[in-house]
Design a protein around this motif. Sequence first.
Motif, PDB file in Angstrom:
ATOM      1  N   VAL A  88       0.878  -1.244  -0.191  1.00 26.14           N
ATOM      2  CA  VAL A  88       0.125  -0.101   0.120  1.00 26.14           C
ATOM      3  C   VAL A  88       0.858   1.174  -0.007  1.00 26.14           C
ATOM      4  N   SER A  89       0.751   2.197  -0.903  1.00 22.69           N
ATOM      5  CA  SER A  89       1.423   3.650  -0.934  1.00 22.69           C
ATOM      6  C   SER A  89       0.652   4.474  -0.151  1.00 22.69           C
ATOM      7  N   VAL A  90       1.684   5.444   0.394  1.00 26.46           N
ATOM      8  CA  VAL A  90       0.878   6.679   1.256  1.00 26.46           C
ATOM      9  C   VAL A  90       1.399   7.868   0.587  1.00 26.46           C
ATOM     10  N   TRP A  91       0.370   8.659   0.330  1.00 26.39           N
ATOM     11  CA  TRP A  91       0.849   9.976  -0.628  1.00 26.39           C
ATOM     12  C   TRP A  91      -0.072  11.141   0.218  1.00 26.39           C
ATOM     13  N   ALA A  92       0.487  12.219  -0.198  1.00 32.04           N
ATOM     14  CA  ALA A  92      -0.262  13.744   0.520  1.00 32.04           C
ATOM     15  C   ALA A  92      -0.859  14.103  -0.921  1.00 32.04           C
ATOM     16  N   VAL A  93      -2.095  14.703  -0.852  1.00 32.55           N
ATOM     17  CA  VAL A  93      -2.720  15.176  -1.805  1.00 32.55           C
ATOM     18  C   VAL A  93      -3.339  16.124  -1.274  1.00 32.55           C
TER      19      VAL A  93
END
Length: 255
Positions: free
Chosen positions: A197-202
């Motif tokens: 699972v990848s984690v991002w800031a949007v």
Amino acid sequence: MNDATPDPLTDIRREIDRIDEAMHRLLMERGAVIDRLIAIKRTSQTGSAFRPGREADMMRRIADRHEGRLPLATAEHLWRTIIATFTHVQAPFTLHVEQGPEALAMHDLARFHVGFDVPLEGHAIPGRVVEAVRASTGDLGLVRLEPQPAGAWWDALGGEGPQVMARLPFLPAEGHPASTPALVIARPLGPGSTSEVSVWAVHDDGDLHLGSKVEILAGVTRNGVRNRLVAVPGAEAPAPNALPLGGYAQPAAAR
Ligand SMILES: O=C(O)C(=O)C[C@]1(C(=O)O)C=C[C@@H](O)C=C1
């Protein structure tokens, strides 16, 4: 009962002693294997022996084969303690723990996962945890997953700095003794540390629609700009302007 009568309690205690001795000898043998691992793993390159993907595989296998009277959370805690202790044996580290409003629960979560050989350092706000990990060689951080935190602490993650490496709880269950949702952060662990699972800031102005597979972990809105910490299966960015902040192994479904 005379001397000739077999005592069932003595027999059972003898059996427990046999099992305890075998477990203790196996743990000592594990220590000797770790000595060999240190020689080939070259942990000095990253400063951290922590390998979250490997740990996820190990915890899944424990959960899959588990049965009987011992609670699964106890087996989980025992192995987390063993693994964290051997991680610390390979390369000493401190676990920096966010201890804001849920300080006691976070302390429990930390001790559940690393036992007592790994030193803890508490920090009032998540940003301080990120700073402490950034300033270290191989320390880890534990930040509570609060859906609407006071600030977007994840803005300090990414690039060459600290990243998300694991998500807790990993084996969630009804009545689990350490179930506070949290993320583990660390500086990059080198090649081969892929995550499911990848984690991002949007960042957006409030009208960006994210796909159904995207999970919103936390969000903050300032001056009309929404800043969300999101997780998505796989490695594909959930939006064109998304900033990569690491990733984790998918926690098990709740039992
Ligand atoms: O497999 C490794 O790379 C190890 O360092 C061993 C070990 C363990 O004790 O089992 C310790 C730390 C890692 O996070 C994963 C597993």
